[in-house]
Every structure is written in C-alpha cells, then in structure tokens.
Design a protein around this motif. Structure first.
Motif, PDB file in Angstrom:
ATOM      1  N   GLU A 240       0.748  -1.255  -0.137  1.00  0.00           N
ATOM      2  CA  GLU A 240       0.188  -0.076  -0.141  1.00  0.00           C
ATOM      3  C   GLU A 240       0.961   1.267  -0.171  1.00  0.00           C
ATOM      4  O   GLU A 240       0.704   2.220  -0.884  1.00  0.00           O
ATOM      5  CB  GLU A 240      -0.872   0.072   1.103  1.00  0.00           C
ATOM      6  CG  GLU A 240      -1.837   1.383   1.486  1.00  0.00           C
ATOM      7  CD  GLU A 240      -2.984   1.338   0.713  1.00  0.00           C
ATOM      8  OE1 GLU A 240      -3.429   0.152   0.243  1.00  0.00           O
ATOM      9  OE2 GLU A 240      -3.310   2.449   0.419  1.00  0.00           O
TER      10      GLU A 240
ATOM     11  N   GLU B 125       2.309   2.499  -3.160  1.00  0.00           N
ATOM     12  CA  GLU B 125       1.391   3.427  -4.172  1.00  0.00           C
ATOM     13  C   GLU B 125       1.640   4.601  -4.078  1.00  0.00           C
ATOM     14  O   GLU B 125       1.578   5.487  -4.966  1.00  0.00           O
ATOM     15  CB  GLU B 125      -0.103   3.116  -3.807  1.00  0.00           C
ATOM     16  CG  GLU B 125      -0.735   1.559  -3.727  1.00  0.00           C
ATOM     17  CD  GLU B 125      -0.778   1.237  -5.132  1.00  0.00           C
ATOM     18  OE1 GLU B 125      -1.022   2.342  -5.973  1.00  0.00           O
ATOM     19  OE2 GLU B 125      -0.905   0.178  -5.591  1.00  0.00           O
ATOM     20  N   TYR B 126       2.194   5.221  -2.903  1.00  0.00           N
ATOM     21  CA  TYR B 126       2.393   6.552  -2.771  1.00  0.00           C
ATOM     22  C   TYR B 126       3.969   7.086  -2.988  1.00  0.00           C
ATOM     23  O   TYR B 126       4.173   8.208  -3.213  1.00  0.00           O
ATOM     24  CB  TYR B 126       2.105   7.194  -1.541  1.00  0.00           C
ATOM     25  CG  TYR B 126       0.620   6.885  -1.342  1.00  0.00           C
ATOM     26  CD1 TYR B 126      -0.543   7.513  -1.816  1.00  0.00           C
ATOM     27  CD2 TYR B 126       0.344   5.716  -0.540  1.00  0.00           C
ATOM     28  CE1 TYR B 126      -1.836   7.215  -1.766  1.00  0.00           C
ATOM     29  CE2 TYR B 126      -1.053   5.281  -0.272  1.00  0.00           C
ATOM     30  CZ  TYR B 126      -2.156   6.186  -1.110  1.00  0.00           C
ATOM     31  OH  TYR B 126      -3.601   5.779  -0.870  1.00  0.00           O
TER      32      TYR B 126
ATOM     33  N   GLN C 214      -1.801   6.032 -14.280  1.00  0.00           N
ATOM     34  CA  GLN C 214      -1.860   6.412 -12.823  1.00  0.00           C
ATOM     35  C   GLN C 214      -0.317   6.542 -12.404  1.00  0.00           C
ATOM     36  O   GLN C 214      -0.048   7.565 -11.503  1.00  0.00           O
ATOM     37  CB  GLN C 214      -2.637   5.585 -11.927  1.00  0.00           C
ATOM     38  CG  GLN C 214      -2.663   5.757 -10.490  1.00  0.00           C
ATOM     39  CD  GLN C 214      -2.937   4.476  -9.651  1.00  0.00           C
ATOM     40  OE1 GLN C 214      -3.352   3.490 -10.110  1.00  0.00           O
ATOM     41  NE2 GLN C 214      -2.279   4.495  -8.382  1.00  0.00           N
ATOM     42  N   SER C 215       0.390   5.578 -12.683  1.00  0.00           N
ATOM     43  CA  SER C 215       1.831   5.740 -12.371  1.00  0.00           C
ATOM     44  C   SER C 215       2.420   6.959 -13.011  1.00  0.00           C
ATOM     45  O   SER C 215       3.338   7.657 -12.177  1.00  0.00           O
ATOM     46  CB  SER C 215       2.700   4.767 -12.944  1.00  0.00           C
ATOM     47  OG  SER C 215       2.044   3.490 -12.505  1.00  0.00           O
TER      48      SER C 215
ATOM     49  N   VAL D 180       1.750   9.778 -10.469  1.00  0.00           N
ATOM     50  CA  VAL D 180       2.272   9.662  -9.127  1.00  0.00           C
ATOM     51  C   VAL D 180       3.428  10.322  -9.377  1.00  0.00           C
ATOM     52  O   VAL D 180       4.190  10.997  -8.604  1.00  0.00           O
ATOM     53  CB  VAL D 180       2.009   8.337  -8.757  1.00  0.00           C
ATOM     54  CG1 VAL D 180       3.003   8.093  -7.166  1.00  0.00           C
ATOM     55  CG2 VAL D 180       0.595   7.963  -8.338  1.00  0.00           C
TER      56      VAL D 180
ATOM     57  N   TRP E 239       5.884  13.222  -7.968  1.00  0.00           N
ATOM     58  CA  TRP E 239       7.048  13.155  -7.318  1.00  0.00           C
ATOM     59  C   TRP E 239       8.118  14.016  -8.007  1.00  0.00           C
ATOM     60  O   TRP E 239       9.075  14.854  -7.099  1.00  0.00           O
ATOM     61  CB  TRP E 239       7.529  11.808  -7.422  1.00  0.00           C
ATOM     62  CG  TRP E 239       7.008  11.041  -5.972  1.00  0.00           C
ATOM     63  CD1 TRP E 239       6.135  10.151  -6.006  1.00  0.00           C
ATOM     64  CD2 TRP E 239       7.672  11.380  -4.688  1.00  0.00           C
ATOM     65  NE1 TRP E 239       5.801   9.923  -4.754  1.00  0.00           N
ATOM     66  CE2 TRP E 239       6.983  10.452  -3.642  1.00  0.00           C
ATOM     67  CE3 TRP E 239       8.634  12.097  -4.124  1.00  0.00           C
ATOM     68  CZ2 TRP E 239       7.357  10.478  -2.505  1.00  0.00           C
ATOM     69  CZ3 TRP E 239       8.822  11.760  -2.819  1.00  0.00           C
ATOM     70  CH2 TRP E 239       8.082  11.149  -2.097  1.00  0.00           C
TER      71      TRP E 239
END
Lengths: 321, 263
Positions: free
Chosen positions: B211, B214-215, B239-240, B243, B247
């Motif tokens: 989990e 994921e972040y 989605q990647s 994210v 970052w």
C-alpha cells in the motif's frame, strides 16, 4: 576613501562590510560586528588565527553564508540581498584545493575564465600570460591529479584571476607554494591591485602579508581588534626590540627581568619586547638564562608585525611555525 | 604583451536574462564533462557491471526462472540502474565535493544556480543510459525474454531519471553534512533493492508495504519503464505517470528551495 597603495583608477566604488555578525549556533558569534572598507587598487589583509572568523566573513561576502545582521556592499550593490551579483562581482579562491584532478592546467584556467564570463580568445591570452608569470609552463598540459599541491594552488589562483571580479578574495593563496613561485604569486596579487581590483587576502602568515598588503585587519574571535597599514600597526613598538627566548620544552616561564615591557608565550616560545637602549642588559639577561639551562637559544631583532599580531591574538602565525 | 584586466572604472551591470543563463549552462556543462573525464570510464563500467550483475545474480535464485518473473527481473534491473545513478551516485558525488572542500568553490561561481543544476542533471541523465542498455541486453540474452519496446520508453526513462536525479540532488544539497548524505544513500540502496516492488510484483510484499508503495516513487518508476518495454505486463501506467510526475514536481520544488538557501 582609498588605501595608501591604492591606484587612482577613476573607479567610483568601494567594497564595504558594515557590522556583519554571524553565529552558527545562536550563542557564539563567528563574526561579531565586523566593519571594514576596501578601495579599488588596495590589497587588504585579513589576519587572524584559525577559527578567528576570517573564512566565515569571506563566505558571507560571496553569498555562501548569510549574515544574521549587518550589510556588505560593493558600490550600489547590496551583496547580502543579491548573492547573484556578489558571485559575479567577486572572485573567490577557497582555502581548499580546486577540484581539478580531471583537468589539464590550461583547461581548468580556460573553463574557469569562460564560467566567469570572459571571451574565449582573451581568456586564452591572459591564461598564457599568467602561466608564464607564475612560472608553471611545464605543467600546462598536465592533469590536475598529477600536480603537486603548490602548482595546483597556482593554477587555482590563475583560475580565479584569469577573468577576475572587482573584488578578489584569496583564502591562504600561498599554501603549499614553494618560495620562488611564492614571490611570483605575490607579484601577481599586487598586480591585481594595481589593475584596479580590491583584493581581500585571508592569511595567517603575517610576515608575508606585512610585505605585500596596503592595509590589514587583525581579527580574533570574530572581532576586528586592529586595523591599519603595517607600519601604523607597528607604531606602538617604535624604539623597541624583540627579544625572543626559546624555552627548554617543559620549562615554566622564567621570572621576567624588569626591562621587559611586554611579553607573550606561545608554546615554548617566549617573545618579549624591550626598549632599544636596554638591548645590552637584555642580552646579559638572556645569556644568564641560557647559562642556567632555562632556554635553548635566544634572538634579538627589530619588532615586526608578527610581534603586534602575537601580542594582540596570543597566537603564533603560520610564518613562525 | 600584457593583456589588460577588464576591471578598471565603474562597476559593470549585473548580467541577467536567457543568454546569461545559456552561457552559464554551456560553461558548467563543459566543466562537469571535463570533471567527470577520469571518472567516466570507471563509472560506466560500474554501471554496466551493476546492471548486468544484478540481472545475472538474481537469476541464481531460480533453477528455472518462470517467464513472468524473468520479465519482471529484466525490466526491474533496468529501472534500478536508472534510480541508482540519480538517487545514489549523484548525491555521493556532491557529498564527496563537500568532504573535499570544493563545494564552496562550485557554489561561488558566477553562473545562475539553475543553469549549474541543469548542467549537472543533464550529465547525470546521460551517464545512466549505458548501464540501462547493457542491463536490458544481458537480461534479454540470459532469460530470452520477449520485450516489446514502444516509443513510450522515451518519456518513461526520461521521467524516471529526471525524478530520481532531482530527488538525489535535493537530498545532497539539503542535507548539510555529507556523512549523513552518504549514510542515507546506503539506506536507499537497501530499501530500493530489497523492499521495493521493482524486481518482483507488488503482491509479494506485505499488505501495508504494498500500500505504501502506491505513494512512493519507486513502483511508478518501474511501472512506466515496464509500460515502455512490454505489452500487457502492467496495467496502471497512466496512474503511475501521475504519481511519478507529482514526485518530479515535489523534487523540483525541493531543488529550487535548496538552490537559494544560505546557511
């Protein structure tokens, strides 16, 4: 204002440090209300023992550190508020060696000149001239990794001054440099002044500085404790001599003769100041100490800036070690 | 003939603007390229050995590696070489500068810091490519994996490298003590190689760690690279990218913050 050695360049600016205070830990001040001025054409020495705050001051000038209070200005530029301007207007030779292991000496100077904004052709011309003046031609095409510490230092000096800023900050420029090339280096430092730069020279080699600076400041524990020309700083010692006594290791300071006007002990070195007309009595006293095995040797000579420095800071300078 | 030094008279105007920035960028790029000259061959060899060694070494765990695992491993090792250059080698070089005392000189140079930073990042990114390519070739040869390389590999590699390099740069400059930076890079190597779902599927990790990833940026890095090297191995590529871009922006903010910082 301009210093005694300053050249009238028609320049309209002055480099000024006003009440600059900086603390790393919030308790002790690494620089404590330092104030000074350096004019174009002037070579200004910043003397003091290790940890006196010299490097902290120059790092604040070049924008690596920010003063807690105070101002640093160059003409109309506020160097604290505008560190970009500080980096453009000041050239900085740090105390550490330059990171030039992968560079041939001439490449390092050329690229440094290019980074400083110099046109390639003029940088190359000046590079050759500096290589010749510093007598490092035989290492022109040698990689930094294979250079001795002294030659690397000279290449570093050339990198900083091949296309210099208006203020040139040199932190211990003569470290590791052999005596012959040291002279060449001092000539070039003087030349930077005569070309119109303000040179801020950080050193703890007092004897070298005495011969080469127009004015100097002695800094101790972050504070400016004396400032002036070398001869004005020695004015108090006029008519006096230094009688230096080398004590046997471990011996305590002997009882001082009444003729001693002033004294300071650093390690086994006891430096006393006596009046010129007490020279004979001084020698008699020193020979008695020698005969009794208190000291190993003694020397009588003219007072130097070194004596002023030692008296003010309680430290020996690099030149006496 | 004596060449006069151009400093007599009034102070010059401060140099600003795009041409000043570009000049600074080119000059610093030249500096960094020359600076890496001695180290470059060794660095590339280490990168290549790292990538190839990683691919071959992990394979020793299996007598007969399943094809899906082989595909994960091949693409994962490729991603790890990229992350290592940006997030580990970069900060180590900066820490080295600090330890040698040359950091102050580099930071005193009269070029816009953003230009010097861009030069550094550009060079770091170029350095990472040989190791990545070799890791990929060795993996294909050793495991006979069927890669389906698409154009998407270009943005995937660039974004992965850029984010890793920016994070590494921020780490190196924001942490004052170089010893701490070096220690942190060791921790990062340990965490990335051992406990990030780069070489194996995310499901292999305990639930909470899966989990958490994921972040974190590492799984998205592996996912976008896999998206460019394979078809159908990963599904959540978009989605990647989101994210990872987030970052990237965070890292950019950290770098921007560290550039103007004066102690």
């Amino acid at each position: 204002m301009s210093g005694p050695g300053a050249v009238q360049t028609g320049s309209s600016w002055v480099f000024r440090v006003e009440a600059v205070t900086k603390s790393y830990d919030g308790e002790t001040n690494a620089t404590d209300g330092l104030t000074m001025e350096v004019a174009p054409g002037e070579v200004y020495g910043l003397l003091g023992p290790n940890g006196a705050g010299k490097s902290t001051l120059v790092k604040q000038v070049i924008g690596l550190l920010k003063p807690d209070s105070g101002r640093i200005t160059l003409g109309s530029f506020d160097l604290v508020e505008d560190p970009d301007a500080a980096r453009q207007l000041c050239s900085y030779l740090p105390q550490a060696q330059m990171p030039i292991d992968s560079f041939k000496a001439r490449e390092a100077i050329d690229i440094a000149g290019m980074i400083r904004g110099g046109p390639a052709a003029e940088v190359k011309r000046r590079r050759e001239e500096m290589i010749e003046a510093l007598e490092i031609g035989e290492w022109r095409d040698v990689l930094g990794a294979r250079l001795s510490g002294g030659v690397k230092r000279l290449v570093g000096f050339a990198m900083v001054t091949v296309w210099p800023g208006r203020v040139i900050i040199l932190d211990e420029p003569t470290n590791d440099v052999d005596p012959l090339r040291r002279r060449r280096l001092w000539e070039q430092i003087r030349r930077m002044g005569s070309e119109g730069a303000a040179v801020l020279l950080v050193t703890h080699n007092v004897m070298e500085a005495e011969k080469s600076v127009d004015r100097l400041a002695i800094i101790n524990e972050g504070k400016l404790i004396a400032e002036g020309t070398p001869s004005s700083l020695k004015a108090d010692d006029r008519g006096r001599l230094r009688l230096q006594l080398m004590l046997h290791p471990g011996n305590s300071t002997p009882e001082l003769a009444p003729l001693v006007r002033d004294h300071v002990r650093v390690g086994n070195n006891l430096v006393t100041v006596i009046d010129e007309d007490a020279a004979g009595a001084g020698i008699v006293w020193a020979q008695d100490l020698l005969a009794r095995g208190v000291i190993e040797e003694y020397a009588l000579g003219a007072t130097t800036l070194e004596d002023v420095y030692v008296r003010l800071t309680g430290h020996k300078s690099e030149s006496e070690r | 003939m004596t060449v006069p030094i151009p400093m007599i008279g009034v102070l010059p105007a401060k140099r600003t603007g795009p041409s000043h920035w570009w000049h600074g960028f080119i000059a610093m790029l030249r500096w960094e390229i020359t600076n890496m000259r001695l180290l470059l061959p060794l660095t590339v060899v280490v990168q290549v050995l790292f990538g190839a060694g990683f691919v071959l070494g992990i394979g020793l765990f299996f007598e007969d590696i399943p094809s899906r695992a082989a595909l994960f491993l091949s693409t994962g090792a490729t991603t790890i070489t990229l992350i290592m250059v940006g997030l580990v080698m970069g900060p180590q070089l900066v820490a080295q500068q600090k330890l040698e005392g040359t950091y102050d000189y580099m930071w005193s140079l009269p070029v816009p810091r953003s230009a010097a930073t861009t030069a550094w990042i550009t060079l770091n990114m170029i350095f990472a490519i040989p190791g990545m390519v070799v890791a990929l070739l060795v993996a294909s040869w050793r495991y006979g994996v069927d890669l389906e390389i698409s154009f998407a590999i270009v943005p995937a590699v660039l974004l992965t490298l850029l984010t890793a390099t920016l994070l590494g740069y921020a780490l190196a400059h924001a942490v004052t003590k170089p010893e701490v930076t070096l220690l942190l890079t060791q921790v990062l190597i340990f965490g990335i190689v051992g406990f990030s779902p780069i070489n194996y599927p995310q499901d292999n990790l305990p639930g909470w760690l899966a989990e958490l990833h994921e972040y974190l940026p590492f799984l998205p890095m592996a996912t976008v690279v896999r998206g460019g090297l394979t078809q159908g191995l990963v599904s959540n590529v978009v989605q990647s990218y989101v994210v990872l871009s987030a970052w990237g922006l965070i890292a950019l903010g950290l770098v921007a913050g560290s550039l103007g910082r004066r102690r």
